[in-house]
Design a protein around this motif. Structure first.
Motif, mmCIF file in Angstrom:
data_model
loop_
_atom_site.group_PDB
_atom_site.id
_atom_site.type_symbol
_atom_site.label_atom_id
_atom_site.label_comp_id
_atom_site.label_asym_id
_atom_site.label_seq_id
_atom_site.Cartn_x
_atom_site.Cartn_y
_atom_site.Cartn_z
ATOM 1 N N GLY A 1 0.843 -1.456 -0.030
ATOM 2 C CA GLY A 1 0.036 -0.174 0.065
ATOM 3 C C GLY A 1 0.803 1.123 0.016
ATOM 4 N N GLU A 2 2.025 1.242 0.762
ATOM 5 C CA GLU A 2 2.718 2.554 0.756
ATOM 6 C C GLU A 2 3.207 2.804 -0.463
ATOM 7 O OE1 GLU A 2 5.588 1.653 3.941
ATOM 8 O OE2 GLU A 2 4.021 1.884 5.650
ATOM 9 N N LYS B 1 0.666 3.826 -3.347
ATOM 10 C CA LYS B 1 0.011 4.828 -3.294
ATOM 11 C C LYS B 1 1.010 6.163 -3.859
ATOM 12 C CE LYS B 1 -2.664 7.905 -0.287
ATOM 13 N NZ LYS B 1 -3.265 8.074 0.953
ATOM 14 N N ASP B 2 2.081 6.190 -3.303
ATOM 15 C CA ASP B 2 2.876 7.515 -3.575
ATOM 16 C C ASP B 2 4.166 7.399 -4.337
ATOM 17 O OD1 ASP B 2 1.359 8.855 -1.539
ATOM 18 O OD2 ASP B 2 2.458 7.786 0.098
ATOM 19 N N GLY C 1 -4.002 10.379 -2.548
ATOM 20 C CA GLY C 1 -2.577 10.218 -3.094
ATOM 21 C C GLY C 1 -2.368 11.014 -4.183
ATOM 22 N N SER D 1 0.130 -7.479 -4.415
ATOM 23 C CA SER D 1 0.279 -5.818 -4.927
ATOM 24 C C SER D 1 -0.561 -5.863 -6.240
ATOM 25 C CB SER D 1 1.661 -5.344 -5.324
ATOM 26 O OG SER D 1 2.277 -6.432 -6.303
ATOM 27 N N TYR E 1 -5.113 3.348 -6.973
ATOM 28 C CA TYR E 1 -3.936 3.542 -6.168
ATOM 29 C C TYR E 1 -3.835 4.768 -5.357
ATOM 30 C CZ TYR E 1 -2.363 6.615 -9.996
ATOM 31 O OH TYR E 1 -2.282 7.425 -10.936
ATOM 32 N N HIS F 1 -5.288 3.167 1.573
ATOM 33 C CA HIS F 1 -4.978 3.514 2.751
ATOM 34 C C HIS F 1 -3.649 2.992 3.236
ATOM 35 C CE1 HIS F 1 -5.156 3.964 6.919
ATOM 36 N NE2 HIS F 1 -6.001 4.830 7.020
ATOM 37 N N PRO F 2 -2.830 3.628 3.346
ATOM 38 C CA PRO F 2 -1.341 3.190 3.672
ATOM 39 C C PRO F 2 -1.097 2.337 4.871
ATOM 40 C CG PRO F 2 -1.136 5.652 3.937
ATOM 41 C CD PRO F 2 -2.352 5.137 3.333
ATOM 42 N N PRO G 1 -3.962 -1.160 4.086
ATOM 43 C CA PRO G 1 -4.294 -1.292 2.608
ATOM 44 C C PRO G 1 -5.460 -2.344 2.143
ATOM 45 C CG PRO G 1 -2.308 -1.857 2.822
ATOM 46 C CD PRO G 1 -2.649 -1.382 3.992
#
Length: 672
Positions: A100-101, A104-105, A283, A348, A357, A361-362, A365
């Motif tokens: 998730g982390e 997203k970014d 994001g 993933s 994406y 939610h980091p 997720p």
């Protein structure tokens, strides 16, 4: 002073050079006049003392088991046990959060490529571990591999940092287990502990004493003392449940997923903003599509995903407990990395198919993804999988920790009491209790988020030394040459160059012939000379790669802006690296057959070293400062105890054989 004049006592001394002799004088308290010469000896004796000290730092262990020593550990682990240990240690809670982390970014749906790149980078180190696991089936992992190839001091540094990595890893996973359980209870546990046992030392100690993490680590320490087979059984149960939960997540994602989430546009982003009550949780969109953040995002994401594959090295510590270590260790490492890659890749992909994406939610997720597709009850399955993943990861992190301590203590580098084996359970009892208590204390008191990078430094350093050891050892002669053979080879290899017609051409002819002999060795099997060439070139390559990584990590803006100084320096470094790599490639390799060998030498190990060193250069100055403090403590133990109690202190070595001992022709190996 103690070397030259034992029992001389304290005070201020002066060492004077008088021709070919040195004189040791003791000064008066006033400091101006001396009390006469206390000791006088030829200068070569001083050099001998210095050389003897250097020899102690370069002492090496034979590749095979110690002469006259049988392992007291029980050989009870099969290939399935080792695979479960490797998967459980590697496939921890990160699979439930890390995807998730990064998605997203940093990478968006291209996170699957990030995990592919990270897996390939990890396989480079994993293959080297697999070859050493086949050649050196013993406890100690990277510590042992460094000891038989690089020398005692580097081996101690490796082992000391492995201990740090395992302790911090175990304590941080225990904290994460406690936090995950607290979330399931609605944060009731943390509220009670913060109200009764709060600590007021931010950035040093935790906000409260974590009795749950303390008890969990001590409980698993007791399990490890009971025996390796019992620990392996529990690990298989937790890992099996974890794999089943991940399989459910992957299948659910492919069933409920939508391929349109890999082709998002700006219109989709605007619709999400208008439908969201909290736009700050969204994001960035990037450029949309499958690779919204481009190749740069993939590279940044791959650097983060690389740490998700750390943990497989615990398999290499089971060399004295595996039933068939030369076959099962390399096989288990490869299978474990493949299973972990499939899990990370599938999770993933499922996550980015289930929801856009930029809405991930980091912190949680997967539960949020199931809520997004209307499968809210599935979050309880995810919670169960998270706890099982953390349990297997904690046990997998704690399992190798006492094995490394035991191996170092058994060699005399750490206190000998830590090498005690329980007569009934055949486990390193003292090392397990001490390391488990230390990890429990860390989890009980400290906030470990600022120390996790230290774990990465220790692991990456171990990976790099293992890869270097494989590179060096492959090009060394396999058997000790007799004196007649040595003399004969020296005659062949040191034939004088043809006489030149003029004195001016002699230096040029000598240089050309030296380069020609480096790139075109006479023999087809490793010799004393080719081993020295490979060893020296490998050392230079390690230095050049470190300098190149430092430039790329610390001054990338100068390089990409076209600064001629930085570009010229990098080009020269690359030319030297290519030249030295070619010289190593031309040297004959050891033809001895093993169960597994690393392919594509010397390119593959060098790429692995570059990757590991580059990741180490990304660490902050504060992390390196903490690393320096830990190393000062380690050097105090080594120079105060280990260097004097090492079992390799004798000059007598067991006779070398083609498949069991490190050849004494390896540069410096005779110093053992």
């Amino acid at each position: 002073v103690e070397w030259l004049l034992p029992g001389a006592g304290g005070g201020e001394y002066e060492l004077l050079l008088n021709g070919t002799e040195f004189q040791l004088c003791k000064m008066k308290s006033s400091g101006d006049e001396d009390l006469g010469v206390l000791h006088s000896a030829p200068l070569r004796m001083l050099c001998q003392h210095v050389c003897q000290f250097g020899q102690k730092l370069l002492r090496r262990r034979p590749l095979g088991p110690k002469q006259g020593a049988e392992s007291h550990l029980a050989r009870c682990l099969n290939t399935l046990d080792l695979v479960a240990l490797g998967v459980g240690s590697t496939l921890g809670a990160g699979v439930y959060i890390l995807a998730g982390e990064v998605a997203k970014d940093k990478a968006g749906p291209a996170i699957i490529i990030c995990f592919l790149v990270a897996a390939l980078s990890s396989v480079l180190s994993g293959l080297c571990y697999a070859e050493f696991g086949a050649r050196v089936p013993g406890s100690g992992s990277a510590y042992l591999y460094s000891y038989v190839t690089v020398g005692q001091l580097c081996a101690f540094i490796t082992g000391w940092n492995l201990i740090l990595s395992y302790v911090i890893g175990a304590a941080s996973v225990a904290r994460a287990w406690s936090s995950a359980f607290d979330d399931l209870t609605g944060n009731q546990v943390s509220r009670v502990l913060q109200g009764s046992f709060s600590l007021q030392a931010p950035h040093v100690l935790a906000t409260h004493l974590d009795f749950f993490a303390l008890g969990l680590v001590l409980l698993l320490t007791g399990l490890l003392v009971l025996g390796a087979s019992e620990s392996a059984l529990v690990t298989k149960i937790f890992t099996g449940v974890n794999v089943l939960v991940l399989s459910f997540i992957i299948l659910s994602g492919f069933i409920k997923g939508d391929l349109h989430h890999w082709q998002l546009t700006e219109e989709d982003y605007k619709l999400a903003m208008s439908a969201s009550n909290d736009t700050s949780s969204l994001g960035p969109l990037g450029s949309g599509g499958f690779m919204p953040f481009g190749f740069e995002g993939i590279l940044h994401g791959a650097a983060t995903c690389f740490y998700a594959f750390i943990g497989f090295d615990c398999i290499a510590t089971t060399g004295e407990e595996a039933r068939d270590p030369q076959r099962s260790i390399p096989l288990s490492i490869i299978i474990s990395l493949f299973i972990c890659f499939l899990a990370y890749f599938g999770v993933s992909a499922a996550l980015t198919l289930m929801m856009p994406y930029y809405q991930i939610h980091p912190g949680s997720p997967l539960p949020q993804a199931f809520l997004y597709v209307g499968w809210a009850p599935a979050r309880y399955t995810v919670a169960a999988g998270t706890l099982c993943a953390l349990s297997s990861s904690l046990l997998g992190t704690m399992f190798p920790m006492p094995r490394v301590i035991y191996a170092m203590a058994d060699d005399g580098l750490l206190f000998r009491g830590l090498a005690r084996i329980h007569p009934c359970t055949h486990t390193p009892m003292m090392a397990t209790i001490v390391s488990g208590t230390f990890a429990a204390f860390m989890a009980f008191l400290f906030e470990l988020s600022d120390l996790v990078d230290l774990m990465s430094i220790g692991t990456l350093l171990a990976y790099s030394l293992v890869v270097f050891s494989v590179l060096v050892l492959r090009y060394q002669p396999d058997q000790n040459l007799s004196k007649n053979e040595k003399t004969e080879m020296e005659i062949i290899e040191r034939k004088p160059a043809p006489q030149a017609s003029s004195l001016k051409s002699v230096p040029e002819a000598g240089t050309v012939q030296a380069l020609w002999s480096l790139c075109n060795p006479v023999n087809t099997t490793p010799t004393l000379k080719s081993g020295h060439i490979a060893y020296g070139c490998a050392l230079l390559l390690a230095l050049l790669l470190t300098i190149l990584c430092l430039i790329l990590a610390q001054w990338p803006s100068h390089l990409f802006s076209g600064d001629p100084v930085y570009i010229t320096g990098c080009v020269l470094l690359l030319l030297l690296i290519i030249g030295l790599t070619f010289i190593i490639w031309r040297q004959p390799q050891n033809p001895t057959p093993f169960h597994f060998k690393v392919p594509a030498l010397p390119v593959l190990p060098l790429v692995s070293i570059f990757t590991n060193v580059y990741l180490m250069m990304q660490m902050t100055s504060g992390t390196w400062a903490r690393f320096g403090v830990w190393m000062v403590i380690g050097f105090a133990i080594y120079f105060g105890y280990g260097i004097r109690h090492s079992l390799e202190i004798s000059d007598e070595q067991p006779p070398a054989s083609s498949s069991q001992t490190l050849d004494k022709n390896i540069p410096g190996a005779e110093l053992a």
